[in-house]
Enzyme design. Structure first.
Site, short mmCIF file in Angstrom:
data_model
loop_
_atom_site.label_atom_id
_atom_site.label_comp_id
_atom_site.label_asym_id
_atom_site.label_seq_id
_atom_site.Cartn_x
_atom_site.Cartn_y
_atom_site.Cartn_z
N LYS A 134 -0.86 -38.07 1.76
CA LYS A 134 -0.43 -39.26 2.50
C LYS A 134 0.36 -40.25 1.64
CE LYS A 134 -5.15 -41.20 2.35
NZ LYS A 134 -5.87 -39.94 2.03
N THR A 135 0.03 -40.39 0.36
CA THR A 135 0.79 -41.32 -0.49
C THR A 135 2.24 -40.85 -0.63
OG1 THR A 135 -1.17 -41.99 -1.74
CG2 THR A 135 0.97 -42.35 -2.78
N GLU A 178 0.21 -46.55 4.34
CA GLU A 178 -0.71 -45.46 4.08
C GLU A 178 -2.06 -45.84 4.67
OE1 GLU A 178 -2.87 -43.25 0.29
OE2 GLU A 178 -0.87 -44.14 0.03
#
Length: 502
Positions: A134-135, A178
């Site tokens: 996700k980052t 995020e």
């Protein structure tokens, strides 16, 4: 902890969040954290008075002071000053003296995600969730949108290499965040566009079971705004299951991946060194064939990063209406995120790369990528387990993820927010590797509990042509520079003695 009704026992993430303009002066407890500092940055840029405290000095704190925050070292009730709102993360315990003072005064206490949601109000919100990736996916989407002429606001759990920051208050109407699933806080954002890279059994210290994880992701999918878009990975079974649930509920879903039935499919994958590429194919509704959208080029390696880029592409084009060609150009210019397969340098012919991976899925992906880059040299992995509970629950899976490496050094557990657990250490992972019959386990697999002994051991083992990969979410990131320093010194000593360096 996860309550019986499936919610967070400390915070109500389904409640309306207050407007940022109503927060008054905001104090962050542990302001230097990756997530906390990002929210503080956005608030400072919007003119919100911000103060904060943290245990020790850091470059992040120095930067926040430059941006206008009042920062205190150490925790003390007096640090709250005249604060109206206090922001904490789930890691802050109720016995923290500053939190106790806030409770005594009756101040508003917000979770970090609620504070972020407050500054996202009024924007076209995008939330990026998933156990892995996700980052990087969030960062890729930000860079792609910037290439499209959009100046999005963003808050990311890592520092974008090109921008040198983890957050920004943009002039555009899009806000990319995020979304952390670890404590259920991703339910607060209610996005127009959501990405779920994968749904896997992680953070069981909070959820207790994978079924509870899946149920909460289903709740997250249900928070997508009417007419919005959910982007899921067709290669991950957890995401496929989520896709079915969301579509049955009437949510528009677009899938991506290598799978033949993905709506946007990656084909013809390739790459050399730190480069990767693939073709993007889009399935035509009602037809069995697919059309070529374009070639996806990346300046970072790995199949997992091609998947992350595909997710960002779908969100930007089909969710936010951006031009596909400009999005692809933006992705081609992405230079990475700090601590995500970040090259740290080379000395004595030995390359050192650092990565934040800390669960089995992340470790599997980064080891696979590093192994290809190391050839024909060896891959030496130094892994620092993160959390006692994760080490206890996933020792076997972590051992499997590490096993392709030629040499594996496992450090002791980085506790983070947890107290030690009897019988739980990094040795659980090396014991699993020994039991699985890893080749030459006694020589190539070692548990090294002393932090200070790791770098000298790596220097003793490494030889020219090897790739050293330091992996973990804790302070292992400081070991790479020490390895390079010692390698450089030994290289210089060899030269002085009239020997060939390396």
């Amino acid at each position: 902890m996860y309550a019986a009704d499936g919610s967070n026992a400390r915070f109500d993430f389904t409640a309306e969040v207050p407007a940022a303009s109503s927060l008054g002066s905001v104090h962050f407890i542990a302001i230097g954290g990756a997530g906390m500092s990002g929210v503080a940055r956005v608030m400072l840029a919007r003119g919100v008075p911000v103060s904060g405290s943290d245990a020790k000095k850091s470059l992040v704190l120095a930067a926040l002071e430059t941006e206008g925050a009042q920062v205190h070292i150490g925790h003390d009730a007096a640090n709250l000053g005249s604060a109206d709102t206090v922001v904490i993360s789930s890691a802050i315990r109720e016995n923290n003296v500053e939190l106790q003072e806030a409770r005594t005064r009756g101040l508003r206490v917000l979770h970090r995600s609620q504070a972020l949601a407050s500054v996202m109000q009024g924007s076209r919100r995008v939330a990026v969730a998933g156990a892995n990736g996700k980052t990087t996916t969030t960062s890729m989407l930000v860079v792609a949108l910037q290439q499209c002429g959009v100046d999005p606001s963003f808050a990311v759990g890592g520092e974008l290499a090109k921008h040198g920051t983890n957050a920004h208050h943009g002039t555009g109407d899009i806000f990319v965040a995020e979304a952390d699933e670890s404590d259920g806080s991703f339910l607060v954002y209610r996005p127009e566009v959501a990405i779920v890279t994968n749904v896997q059994p992680d953070h069981l210290d909070f959820y207790g079971s994978f079924a509870a994880v899946q149920a909460t992701y289903a709740k997250f999918a249900a928070t997508v705004q009417p007419g919005g878009l959910l982007v899921t990975c067709a290669d991950d079974q957890g995401s496929r299951d989520l896709c079915e649930v969301a579509r049955a509920a009437g949510t528009r879903v677009v899938t991506y991946g290598l799978a033949a039935d993905a709506d946007v499919r990656l084909t013809d994958l390739g790459g050399v060194g730190m480069q990767a590429h693939a073709n993007l194919m889009r399935s035509e509704q009602g037809r069995g064939d697919a059309v070529l959208v374009g070639r996806l080029d990346l300046g970072i390696p790995g199949r997992h990063n091609l998947l992350n880029a595909a997710a960002a592409f779908v969100a930007a084009t089909q969710g936010l209406g951006q031009d596909p060609g400009r999005v692809l150009r933006g992705l081609a210019g992405f230079t990475g995120t700090r601590r995500r397969f970040e090259p740290r340098g080379e000395a004595g012919g030995v390359r050192v790369v650092d990565d934040y991976a800390h669960n089995p899925g992340k470790v599997t992906a980064v080891v696979e990528t590093a192994l290809a880059l190391a050839a024909p040299g060896r891959l030496i992995v130094v892994f620092q387990p993160h959390l006692y509970s994760r080490t206890r629950d996933f020792a076997a899976e972590l051992a499997t993820a590490l096993s392709p490496a030629n040499v594996i050094i496992v450090m002791d557990v980085y506790a983070a927010r947890e107290d030690p657990m009897p019988g739980v250490s990094g040795a659980l992972i090396t014991d699993q590797l020994a039991d699985s019959g890893h080749p030459s386990a006694g020589e190539s697999v070692r548990f090294v509990p002393s932090w200070s002994e790791v770098a000298p051991l790596v220097v003793q083992i490494a030889r020219a042509g090897d790739l050293v990969l330091t992996v973990g979410a804790g302070d292992i990131t400081m070991i790479g520079p020490e390895i390079l320093r010692l390698l450089g010194r030994s290289d210089a000593s060899a030269f002085a003695a009239g020997q060939e360096p390396g």
